[in-house]
Design a protein around this motif. Structure first.
Motif: not given
Length: 140
Positions: A52, A55-57, A59, A65
């Motif tokens: 991912p 940003d995804v990781t 969250s 980030r």
């Protein structure tokens, strides 16, 4: 030899204490979002499994980030070294075909997953023809 050097060399924390550069006691300060080894392993394996964005990781693991990026770059070499030491790191590069056949002697079928990447097409006809792969030729 490398492990002997690590064991004999004083820890950087101890050196900083002697120089008077430490403001907190050992173990003081804010605890990280990944406090245990299990959390760190889950983080790096999750990242390597799904790739991912940071940003995804961030969250998913409730961190910034930049901290996700920092943790990834810190933990990946540790995982690589660990897998290498216990002898389960997959082979990625081979010196020659003979060495590859030796490693895969009990494997019947090898599937290679590759991705083509576009590259700049030269304007010069001679350079263009040298870069041509022949993939667009008509098949009989």
């Amino acid at each position: 030899m490398y492990l002997t050097y690590i064991i004999l060399r004083p820890h950087p924390y101890e050196e900083a204490v002697k120089r008077g550069e430490r403001k907190r006691k050992r173990g003081g300060g804010r605890k990280g979002v990944l406090p245990t080894i299990d959390d760190k392993l889950l983080f790096i394996l999750y990242y390597l499994k799904s790739y991912p964005t940071f940003d995804v990781t961030s969250s998913v693991f409730n961190m910034s980030r930049s901290k996700a990026c920092e943790n990834f770059h810190k933990l990946l070499p540790v995982l690589h070294e660990t897998l290498s030491r216990i002898g389960v790191l997959p082979h990625r590069n081979f010196k020659n075909v003979k060495k590859m056949k030796e490693i895969f002697k009990n494997i019947e079928q090898i599937i290679i997953d590759a991705t083509e990447r576009p590259h700049h097409r030269p304007k010069n006809n001679e350079k263009q023809s040298s870069m041509y792969s022949g993939k667009k030729k008509n098949m009989p």
